[in-house]
Write a protein that holds these residues in place. Structure first.
Motif, PDB file in Angstrom:
ATOM      1  N   GLY A 125      45.802  40.451  42.425  1.00  0.00           N
ATOM      2  CA  GLY A 125      46.849  39.240  42.585  1.00  0.00           C
ATOM      3  C   GLY A 125      46.383  38.177  41.576  1.00  0.00           C
ATOM      4  O   GLY A 125      46.718  37.050  41.497  1.00  0.00           O
ATOM      5  N   LYS A 126      45.439  38.367  40.416  1.00  0.00           N
ATOM      6  CA  LYS A 126      44.909  37.648  39.742  1.00  0.00           C
ATOM      7  C   LYS A 126      45.735  37.428  38.250  1.00  0.00           C
ATOM      8  O   LYS A 126      45.467  36.610  37.643  1.00  0.00           O
ATOM      9  CB  LYS A 126      43.456  37.826  39.368  1.00  0.00           C
ATOM     10  N   VAL A 127      46.602  38.555  38.220  1.00  0.00           N
ATOM     11  CA  VAL A 127      47.298  38.336  36.970  1.00  0.00           C
ATOM     12  C   VAL A 127      48.631  38.854  37.275  1.00  0.00           C
ATOM     13  O   VAL A 127      48.879  39.756  37.816  1.00  0.00           O
ATOM     14  CB  VAL A 127      46.644  39.037  35.909  1.00  0.00           C
ATOM     15  N   ALA A 128      49.745  38.666  36.441  1.00  0.00           N
ATOM     16  CA  ALA A 128      51.137  39.009  36.733  1.00  0.00           C
ATOM     17  C   ALA A 128      51.206  40.189  35.480  1.00  0.00           C
ATOM     18  O   ALA A 128      51.086  39.916  34.528  1.00  0.00           O
ATOM     19  CB  ALA A 128      52.001  37.910  36.716  1.00  0.00           C
ATOM     20  N   LEU A 129      52.129  41.036  35.772  1.00  0.00           N
ATOM     21  CA  LEU A 129      52.347  42.041  34.519  1.00  0.00           C
ATOM     22  C   LEU A 129      54.170  42.006  34.735  1.00  0.00           C
ATOM     23  O   LEU A 129      54.671  42.212  35.684  1.00  0.00           O
ATOM     24  CB  LEU A 129      51.775  43.405  34.796  1.00  0.00           C
TER      25      LEU A 129
END
Lengths: 474, 357
Positions: A306-310
């Protein structure tokens, strides 16, 4: 009033978007005011300008690289406000169902348990990504950008032909085509009130920021491209420019401490949202194809944490599979308790014995498509195919029925199109683009692709297609 | 606007400017050669250009005997030669393409149009009556690029990297331009000061656009020492090595102080050393030590500056010398006079991506 452009034009039995569709008398009058040779002259200028502006896609062969312009036809495709309202509502509904479906199949799998979709169609699908099970996404949005391919039949009804829920391309042409119209044909637009398309980049950026991992107050968005060798590179550049975000390649990013960083002149800088135009398979050599040099090692680790959105999410490919497509009307009813606003094209799923038999018995009337291909490859159009092509198709069907669907051969609607100094009817489809963060917004219009070869129904750029400006009347 | 810049973008901007400058200077050198390589019998010597770039062996392997036509094609329209004008323009354009989110539309369109035009050149463009015109057009297009950049490009970090690339390349190219006359076309001692010799120095000055300024500075006339001093040391002439080195140093300093970039100390010291050297040496001292050796030294130092920039800001690991002298979208080492290592492609091309829907 005499109309030099349209006087000799005869759409025959096809539904013509100019005479029966959304175009008003005003639009037809604007077109009539332009003599054919003037139209031809300006069309040539427009083509030269596309080259100058580098609105090109590059075709790589073993020997060299050639920059091609996607042929632009200057006669617009016009949609009335009513037609558009229906398409817009239908696309929003479809996107909502796709997002429900994707959340479900990567969580409780209720739709499978309830027998609405055969479990093996989903779970056995090459594009189903077990790594996504139990991963919770902001707003449960999987398909941030959706391209819904829509066609219009001989009766004027709109139907969904295909969902593109992975990395749909073409929106760059939508915006650039409008710019081209405004530069080359200002008189055609005179006094015609159109819905604008220029804010696509701002809308997309907003949607991407909405799915940023909390608590980023001012999330850094980037566009991840495979690089200049991708045929859609022009569009990657275009979108990065329109959003004002860095255009990165895999080698610009690094995962450290489960977070994604980009390499800048001042050191590593945090990245929170990645609009990726790379297929799942190539995203992360640690998680998918180990030989991918395009991706970012460790990206999936960061994503799952949950540290980056794709965007789009990983694993959306299962939802735009052509066999799963056949179940979308049922998925709409199942999740939304609504009737589909835009129907599907009747589809026979050849993995089912009855459908296979029907397809084999009616091969010369049907269009047969492989389920996993994109770009118009591998399609057999029954009424246009030679005996030999039909036999080859039959053999492929028998060898691997689950890889195919079949659909009736549609009489796609036509639009007057400038071909070698004459105006002739040519078949078109429509790909509206839906952008979803917290909510869904649909770019008014979309990409109108036109099959430039006489009689051709295949609009893909790889198969001799071009594009038109799409006007949605305000 | 956030003041962060991708390392790769910084490098692309640096090399965009360098490739444009390189194309312009090659056009200048070919133009000069067109004019002043004639010997007293009226023959033209194009071999000198091959010698200047250290390309004799490579050219011979590819084309055998050196004819004027073959050499011109090699340096102008041959897309297979990474050092040709067409290749430099292509490399500049490919860098610009990747930079489109950063640079202005005008910058992109102008370089793309130049690229399209160069790609469409036929053989007749190099015919004797046409080539001077062609060289002029290339020169002008490259200068237009600089003008458009100055007039439209946002002055963040990227602008500084772009200009730094231009000045470093220009300094390097000026040393080469001087070398072509001073070292390679060295006349017989008996010819020094002859009408032919003087006309060659005139042409050299013209090719560097320095003729008028030089005339005003030195109404007493042309001597090799005065021309060398002008092109190397005159801090007011925009193509002199002294001015270019000073500009590059100031740009780097601005990046470090105004944009808070750390590192680059090596490059800064190198540029500083060169600046003070060019500020204190007299042309007589340079000639006494050997002009060619001095020019070589300058080229090597400029390579070291680029290497330090690449290591510090462009995210490179330590590079070999030849690699560091070509940028993204690929060209070649121009430092053959030292390394003699030919050219290498850089960076490696990524594998073809999958088709997208």
């Amino acid at each position: 009033m005499a109309n030099p452009v349209l006087d000799d034009y005869d759409p025959g039995t096809f539904w013509c978007e100019m005479s029966r569709g959304g175009a008003t008398q005003q639009v037809r009058d604007r077109l009539a005011a332009l003599p054919l040779d003037e139209l031809t002259r300006r069309a040539a200028h427009a083509d030269a300008e596309l080259r100058d502006l580098g609105i090109t896609f590059t075709v790589y062969s073993e020997r060299d690289a050639a920059d091609r312009v996607l042929p632009f036809d200057c006669i617009p495709r016009v949609l009335s406000a009513e037609d558009w309202a229906r398409i817009e509502a239908g696309v929003c509904q479809r996107v909502a169902a796709l997002n429900h479906l994707l959340h479900d199949i990567y969580h409780e799998q209720k739709i499978l348990a309830d027998g609405v979709i055969p479990p093996d169609l989903i779970l056995g699908n090459a594009n189903y990504r077990p790594i996504m099970r139990g991963v919770d996404l902001p707003h449960r949005t999987y398909v941030n950008v959706c391209g819904t391919d829509i066609v219009r039949d001989a009766a004027g009804g709109f139907m969904v032909l295909e969902d593109n829920a992975r990395t749909p391309s073409g929106v760059g042409y939508v915006v650039e085509n409008r710019h081209m119209m405004m530069r080359a044909f200002p008189d055609m637009l005179d006094g015609v009130a159109l819905r604008p398309v220029a804010d696509y980049g701002a809308r997309l950026l907003q949607a991407l920021r909405e799915v940023a991992p909390p608590p980023a107050a001012d999330p850094q968005v980037v566009l991840l491209s495979p690089g200049p060798y991708n045929s859609a590179y022009f569009e990657h550049v275009f979108l990065a420019r329109e959003m004002g975000v860095p255009l990165v390649e895999g080698r610009d990013l690094v995962v450290e401490d489960d977070r994604v960083w980009m390499r800048t002149t001042g050191g590593l800088a945090r990245v929170e949202v990645i609009y990726r135009r790379i297929d799942d398979d190539f995203l992360d050599p640690e998680a998918f194809r180990a030989d991918s040099g395009l991706g970012v090692p460790g990206l999936m680790r960061s994503y799952r944490a949950g540290k980056v959105a794709l965007a789009n999410a990983v694993g959306t490919g299962v939802a735009d599979d052509k066999a799963v497509y056949a179940y979308m009307p049922r998925a709409i009813r199942y999740y939304l308790d609504q009737d589909p606003i835009l129907p599907n094209v009747e589809t026979h799923i050849c993995r089912e014995p009855d459908a296979l038999r029907f397809t084999l018995d009616h091969l010369e009337e049907l269009v047969v498509k492989p389920v996993g291909e994109a770009g118009g490859y591998g399609i057999t159009v029954g009424p246009r195919a030679s005996k030999r092509e039909l036999e080859e198709c039959r053999a492929r069907l028998l060898a691997d029925p689950a890889n195919y669907i079949s659909q009736p051969c549609l009489s796609l609607s036509v639009v007057p199109t400038l071909v070698e100094g004459r105006v002739e009817p040519r078949h078109v489809d429509l790909r509206p683009f839906a952008v979803t963060g917290e909510k869904t917004w649909v770019l008014p219009g979309g990409l109108t692709r036109v099959a430039l070869r006489r009689g051709s129904l295949i609009v893909n750029s790889s198969q001799g297609g071009g594009s038109k400006d799409t006007w949605v009347l305000a | 606007m956030p003041d962060s810049l991708l390392s790769r973008s910084a490098e692309s901007l640096f090399w965009l400017a360098r490739y444009v400058e390189r194309a312009e200077n090659l056009a200048r050198i070919l133009g000069v050669n067109e004019t002043f390589s004639r010997d007293s019998r009226g023959g033209q010597n194009w071999m000198s250009v091959l010698q200047l770039y250290g390309d004799e062996a490579r050219f011979k392997a590819l084309h055998g005997e050196a004819s004027a036509e073959a050499i011109l094609r090699f340096y102008v329209t041959d897309a297979g030669n990474p050092t040709s004008i067409v290749s430099s323009v292509r490399a500049a354009r490919d860098n610009a393409r990747a930079l489109r989110p950063l640079i202005s539309n005008e910058m992109w369109t102008q370089i793309n149009v130049l690229h399209n035009r160069m790609g469409a050149l036929g053989d007749d463009a190099l015919a004797a009556g046409n080539r001077a015109r062609l060289f002029g057009q290339v020169k002008e297009a490259c200068q237009t690029h600089i003008g458009v950049t100055e007039g439209t490009f946002y002055r963040g970090q990227g602008w500084y990297f772009c200009r730094m690339g231009r000045y470093i390349e220009r300094a390097d190219q000026t040393t080469r331009l001087l070398d072509i006359k001073y070292h390679l076309l060295l006349p017989d001692p008996a010819d020094v000061g002859s009408p032919l010799d003087v006309s060659q120095w005139n042409a050299l000055l013209r090719s560097a656009a320095g003729y008028q300024a030089f005339r005003q500075l030195h109404p007493e006339g042309i001597t090799p020492a005065r021309v060398a001093g002008f092109l190397l040391l005159d801090g007011r002439f925009p193509r002199s090595v002294a001015l270019c080195v000073r500009e590059a140093g100031e740009l780097l300093e601005a990046l470090r102080s105004r944009h808070g970039l750390r590192g680059g100390t090596g490059a800064a010291e190198e540029l500083d050393r060169l600046r003070s050297l060019l500020g204190t040496l007299s042309v007589a001292e340079i000639l006494e030590r050997g002009l060619h050796e001095f020019l070589d030294m300058l080229q090597v130092q400029l390579i070291a500056v680029t290497e330090d920039l690449a290591g510090t800001f462009f995210g490179h690991q330590a590079q070999s010398q030849s690699q560091s002298q070509s940028g993204p979208s690929g060209s070649q080492s121009q430092s053959q006079s030292q390394s003699g290592s030919g050219f290498e492609w850089w960076p490696p091309l990524p594998p073809l991506p999958p088709a997208q829907s």
